[in-house]
Design an enzyme around this catalytic site. Sequence first.
Site, mmCIF file in Angstrom:
data_model
loop_
_atom_site.group_PDB
_atom_site.id
_atom_site.type_symbol
_atom_site.label_atom_id
_atom_site.label_comp_id
_atom_site.label_asym_id
_atom_site.label_seq_id
_atom_site.Cartn_x
_atom_site.Cartn_y
_atom_site.Cartn_z
ATOM 1 N N VAL A 6 -69.289 26.711 36.664
ATOM 2 C CA VAL A 6 -69.251 28.168 36.565
ATOM 3 C C VAL A 6 -68.948 28.540 35.106
ATOM 4 C CG1 VAL A 6 -68.592 30.227 37.874
ATOM 5 C CG2 VAL A 6 -68.248 28.018 38.893
ATOM 6 N N ASP A 7 -68.023 29.482 34.881
ATOM 7 C CA ASP A 7 -67.791 30.070 33.563
ATOM 8 C C ASP A 7 -67.497 29.018 32.486
ATOM 9 O OD1 ASP A 7 -67.360 31.803 35.681
ATOM 10 O OD2 ASP A 7 -65.703 32.867 34.738
#
Length: 513
Positions: A6-7
């Site tokens: 993810v991020d």
Amino acid sequence: MRQSHVDPNGPMYYNGVYHLFYQYNPNGTVWGNIVWAHSVSKDLINWNGIEHAIYPSKPFDKFGCWSGSATIIPGKGPVILYTGVIDENNTQVQCYAEPEDPNDPLLRRWVKPDKLNPAVVDKDVNHTEFRDPTTAWWGKDGHWRMLVGSVRKRRGIAYLYRSKDFKTWVRAKHPIHSKGGTGMWECPDFYPVSVIGNVVGNPVKHVLKNSLDDTKFDYYTVGTYLEDKDRYVPDNTSVDGWGGLRYDYGNFYASKSFFDPSKNRRILWGWANECDKPIDNFRKGWAGIQAIPRTVWLDFTGRQLVQWPVEELNSLRGKEVNIDNQRLEKGDYSEVKGITAAQADVEVTFSFSSLDKAEAYDPKWVKAQDLCAQKGSKLQGGVGPFGLLTLASQNLEEFTPVFFRVFKSPNKHIVLLCSDARSSSLKSDLYKPQFAGFVDVDLAADKKISLRSLIDHSVVESFGAGGKTNILSRVYPELAVMNQAHLFVFNNGTEPIVVQNLKAWSMISADIK
């Protein structure tokens, strides 16, 4: 092992090594069980994954170690500030971590000193929407400053905190900036950009970026940082909010930038989320990728940023093919042969003799994405649609078009860049969006425009007009895979288009461990 990326978190360059941390679920393809994974590189392209840097282990992050940033403190080295979740109610605080051994060239192990944690607890903010501290910067008054994203009554907020020692943080009386109606500001980023050229220096403007939780896009403004007041004032050259400038008009979110002193440049990372079904991710065993890192600088107009893949990516270029001065009449499409079309880098300049045939622009067309949906690549136009058909099957049952379309308004020409996934796959149960953005260029002068597309199996990452407008699309063809993928140039407008110059490369795979 199934896993989810993810991020991007805390990217930095330190002692000759690039570090990228990222939100990571080592146990599944959905969000959850998040740790800070850690990879290192010498060149931003080939990466080695090493030990996870941060994972839930303390009362202040028992329920989650969420996004944050790295700051390199002179005389000390790197420190990470990140969001910890302390209870089942999602109460969020900001936490501090540092390398266990600052002399370890890879910074493999990180510790969270109890006496310094949590670093920021603020009972006067929305404690369930209070996260993602930025890289800190040093002020002329001898204080460090950093921002934390939040929201109050639909007003997006970037709170500013100050510290003399990087240990005790005090919130400023006013946020550095806020905007009503924008919702939660995730993953804020704030940094200077040079007014002239892409080298950091003076004079400078500042960029404030926020990842809007409501829309899952990254928006930014260019403006002025009033250091004496700790206030940021956006220029009036773009919208401050949902209708404003984006880093990328496609699958690109939760981005994070860092300054690379080795080459005096700012580098931007972004998360490219999936568009297929959770069951598809489960079957393939992974979900989510990082976009190719981009160099970012201020356009010469001062109104927007420009992005371009880092120059190190060129090291993956293999066999090259060239096309010069190929004329495309209405309805023409021509294959670019001789490369691996499923894994390629394409740079092309299109030119045309006249703008007279451009379609009239309707002022109601304020949303580029809606205009792309209405017009598409198959509907004949005047000047355009023209561009590339990427990840195409031989007989065009599948293709992802990336194309321009030019419109005529009373005072100027309006240029649309689209990446349209609706025809990308024969699979019927996929999310296949059309993404689009307007391109701020003056075509009347030289009557040409450039496009670069990075094609990598399920990714088409495109840069229009030298990186002024960028779109990353995730697509999942069934036929146009591996050596069954093809690449075409096309024109579906009545104005003839010339492929003035096209260079395309087969791309070898990076070494990712």
